[in-house]
Design an enzyme around this catalytic site. Structure first.
Site, PDB file in Angstrom:
ATOM      1  N   HIS B 122       7.618  -6.501   2.258  1.00 39.58           N
ATOM      2  CA  HIS B 122       7.829  -6.198   0.848  1.00 39.58           C
ATOM      3  C   HIS B 122       7.055  -4.970   0.393  1.00 39.58           C
ATOM      4  O   HIS B 122       5.886  -4.834   0.672  1.00 39.58           O
ATOM      5  CB  HIS B 122       7.426  -7.408  -0.004  1.00 39.58           C
ATOM      6  CG  HIS B 122       8.533  -8.392  -0.100  1.00 39.58           C
ATOM      7  ND1 HIS B 122       9.136  -8.721  -1.280  1.00 39.58           N
ATOM      8  CD2 HIS B 122       9.195  -9.077   0.860  1.00 39.58           C
ATOM      9  CE1 HIS B 122      10.106  -9.594  -1.047  1.00 39.58           C
ATOM     10  NE2 HIS B 122      10.154  -9.816   0.252  1.00 39.58           N
ATOM     11  N   PRO B 123       7.750  -4.095  -0.333  1.00 44.35           N
ATOM     12  CA  PRO B 123       7.134  -2.816  -0.656  1.00 44.35           C
ATOM     13  C   PRO B 123       6.406  -2.723  -1.997  1.00 44.35           C
ATOM     14  O   PRO B 123       5.934  -1.646  -2.347  1.00 44.35           O
ATOM     15  CB  PRO B 123       8.333  -1.864  -0.676  1.00 44.35           C
ATOM     16  CG  PRO B 123       9.488  -2.707  -1.092  1.00 44.35           C
ATOM     17  CD  PRO B 123       9.191  -4.126  -0.692  1.00 44.35           C
ATOM     18  N   CYS B 124       6.326  -3.825  -2.767  1.00 49.97           N
ATOM     19  CA  CYS B 124       5.833  -3.596  -4.132  1.00 49.97           C
ATOM     20  C   CYS B 124       4.385  -3.121  -4.220  1.00 49.97           C
ATOM     21  O   CYS B 124       4.003  -2.477  -5.183  1.00 49.97           O
ATOM     22  CB  CYS B 124       6.085  -4.781  -5.061  1.00 49.97           C
ATOM     23  SG  CYS B 124       5.615  -6.360  -4.417  1.00 49.97           S
ATOM     24  N   ALA B 125       3.581  -3.403  -3.169  1.00 49.82           N
ATOM     25  CA  ALA B 125       2.191  -2.948  -3.255  1.00 49.82           C
ATOM     26  C   ALA B 125       1.971  -1.603  -2.577  1.00 49.82           C
ATOM     27  O   ALA B 125       0.893  -1.007  -2.686  1.00 49.82           O
ATOM     28  CB  ALA B 125       1.272  -3.993  -2.623  1.00 49.82           C
ATOM     29  N   THR B 126       3.000  -1.129  -1.873  1.00 44.40           N
ATOM     30  CA  THR B 126       2.846   0.081  -1.046  1.00 44.40           C
ATOM     31  C   THR B 126       2.280   1.272  -1.813  1.00 44.40           C
ATOM     32  O   THR B 126       1.343   1.919  -1.361  1.00 44.40           O
ATOM     33  CB  THR B 126       4.192   0.492  -0.413  1.00 44.40           C
ATOM     34  OG1 THR B 126       4.710  -0.598   0.329  1.00 44.40           O
ATOM     35  CG2 THR B 126       4.028   1.699   0.477  1.00 44.40           C
TER      36      THR B 126
END
Lengths: 374, 184
Positions: B122-126
């Site tokens: 999941h990319p939301c914190a990237t």
């Protein structure tokens, strides 16, 4: 325009109240009793997801199922259905000519793991929804803190309200996320009516503001020269549908000029060519054929939402097609066939799904080199 | 990472052999840019019977404006790996996170180009951790390969991908682009 006028209460209820009449057949390979069970007749909420209907379906078919473990999946004319796409969008996309009731087949075995993500329980659907909501929040705000910071209780309540179709409960929590509505200039309005600055890479000390709107496009090409969608070949593979999950970017000073057409053109420039689709033309239809929207037949429609063009007599268009470039045949959102000149802010505020995405079905026709002259 | 491009595709690294937890030999030779999946030959080292093969793709997310990792694994006979089998192949720290956040860390998602279920991080914190990693370096000063290398140095840890020093030295053009070096 006051916040309350940007999106209508009526529209919200319309969206939440919409449902597709479904006739669900158990796949013949899973029928172990004679006579086979009759199909189940059930209403699928447009904003819901097919796996959420399983608790209603399972008891209906359980006595005839072969022994084994369940992973439920659905198909329409052989095409396995992607359960993370809202039911209404699947219907709008796959039934070029709306079919009532919509005949689907349910399977409890033999899940096609190569093409479909397995849906083992309601949790799969819930998290798919929450992740979509986070993505929408990220697109709109540049971060998804508002969704991540929802308490467990609120997250639960939000999901339950969607499952039960309780729009008031949903609004109570969703309104705190402050993800909408957008103003006439397509920027986010807070309660005080002040535009909220969207975080975009182009931001330099607030001088240029780029707003972003979450959009999911489903593009389907219909064979050329069809008078009637009835004759459209059913989709036999998802490879023939283009799925584009990409935000529409809006520069603040241009927002008020944004129509559905200009927004779509930004995402699909090849299809929305100026030469192939003038603003006053919706789509080509055979002379004398009334343009109707069958989606409204089975439930009440607020007049304000009906596509104005459908009330008029047949649309005759001069279509001159000189190339193989695909051109737009029609745009469908929430079962409504839309005029491309409608302001985009209105479309977004009134027709988006509870995940804050606007799901748009685009039907194109790639005509061969020919000239159709009226 | 906001460049507009006419041709869209993704980066892929395929046929990575994972032998077993303690003897990871995933070595990045090079990344190739492509629009379709072709087989790319990479370094193979295996004496074990249980060889799992992984394909890794890096896809750009227009929503999150960051790269996203998609991967899937299969047995040497081509049989896809189950979530449990993949979990066993992950580094211990990663499988712990997976157990704790089942739905928000690594899940099955539809690969935007291949259009099949692949595993994805999941990319939301990237964006947040990339900002930390890059320190004060502005995005404009960073070339894409340096950005990707920094990104990969973190993401690689999640899946046990080790980047050899040579690749880092070849690709890093900007002195302040930093990498975590994975030691097993």
């Amino acid at each position: 325009m006051a916040t309350t006028e940007l999106c209508s209460e009526e529209a919200l209820r319309f969206i939440w109240g919409g449902a597709i009449p479904l006739q669900i057949h158990l796949h013949e390979s899973e029928v172990t009793t004679l006579p086979p069970p009759p199909p189940a007749l059930i209403l699928g909420p447009r904003i819901g997801y097919l796996p959420l209907l399983v608790p209603l379906l399972k008891p209906y078919f359980s006595s005839t199922l072969p022994p084994g473990v369940d992973t439920v999946w659905f198909d329409y004319k052989g095409l396995p259905l992607k359960w993370n796409i809202p039911t209404g969008v699947l219907f709008d996309l796959l039934c070029a000519e709306p079919e009532r009731p919509w005949n689907l087949t349910v399977h409890f075995r033999g899940h096609p793991g190569e093409t479909l993500i397995p849906c083992e329980s309601e949790d799969n659907v819930k998290w798919s929804f929450i992740n979509a909501l986070k993505e929408a929040a990220y697109v709109i705000n540049g971060n998804c803190k508002n969704v991540m910071n929802l308490s467990q209780a609120d997250q639960f309540e939000l999901w339950q309200s969607l499952m039960k179709g309780n729009v008031e409960a949903y609004q109570r929590i969703a309104s705190r996320l402050k993800l909408g509505p957008i103003g006439e200039d397509c920027t986010l309005k807070t309660g005080a009516g002040q535009p909220r600055q969207a975080l975009g890479e182009a931001d330099t000390a607030g001088s240029s503001r780029v707003g972003r709107i979450p959009v999911r496009l489903y593009v389907r090409n219909i064979i050329q020269d069809l008078d009637d969608f009835d004759e459209a070949t059913a989709v036999d593979s998802w490879d023939s549908i283009s799925y584009i999950n990409r935000p529409v970017e809006i520069h603040k000073h241009e927002g008020h000029l944004l129509t559905l057409r200009t927004a779509l053109k930004a995402l699909l420039p090849e299809i929305f060519d100026d030469e192939t689709m003038p603003d006053n033309q919706i789509f080509s239809k055979e002379e004398g054929c009334q343009v109707t929207n069958p989606s409204f037949e089975d439930y009440e429609t607020p007049n304000s939402l009906r596509n104005v063009e459908t009330e008029e007599a047949s649309i005759i268009s001069d279509s001159v097609v000189l190339s193989k470039k695909p051109k737009v045949k029609l745009i469908r959102i929430q079962g409504i066939e839309l005029d491309l000149s409608i302001p985009f802010f209105w479309v977004v505020n009134n027709l988006m799904n509870p995940d804050y995405f606007i799901h748009i079905c685009v039907f194109t026709e790639a005509s061969p080199s020919q000239v159709l002259v009226r | 990472m906001g460049s507009s491009c006419k041709e869209e595709g993704y980066l892929s690294l395929e046929n990575m052999f994972h032998i077993d937890r303690n003897e990871e030999c995933l070595i990045v030779d090079s990344f190739s840019e492509r629009e379709e999946t072709d087989d790319v030959a990479t370094l193979v080292h295996s004496t074990s019977n249980e060889t799992h093969i992984y394909d890794f793709h890096i896809v750009y997310s227009f929503s999150y404006k960051v790269p996203v990792l998609y991967f899937h694994g299969y047995q040497s006979d081509g049989q896809p790996l189950s979530m449990d089998e993949i979990e066993n192949d992950l580094p211990p720290s990663s499988s712990k996170i997976l157990r704790e956040s089942k739905w928000t860390y690594m899940t099955l998602g539809e690969h935007p180009y291949v259009r099949r279920p692949w595993y994805t991080l999941h990319p939301c914190a990237t964006s947040d951790w990339m900002k930390l990693l890059l320190g004060g370096t502005s995005m404009k000063d960073l070339d894409i390969s340096s950005y990707l290398l920094s990104w990969l140095s973190v993401v690689g840890q999640a899946i046990g991908l080790r980047i050899p020093l040579e690749l880092q030295q070849r690709s890093v053009k900007h002195p302040s682009a930093s990498c975590f070096i994975i030691n097993n």
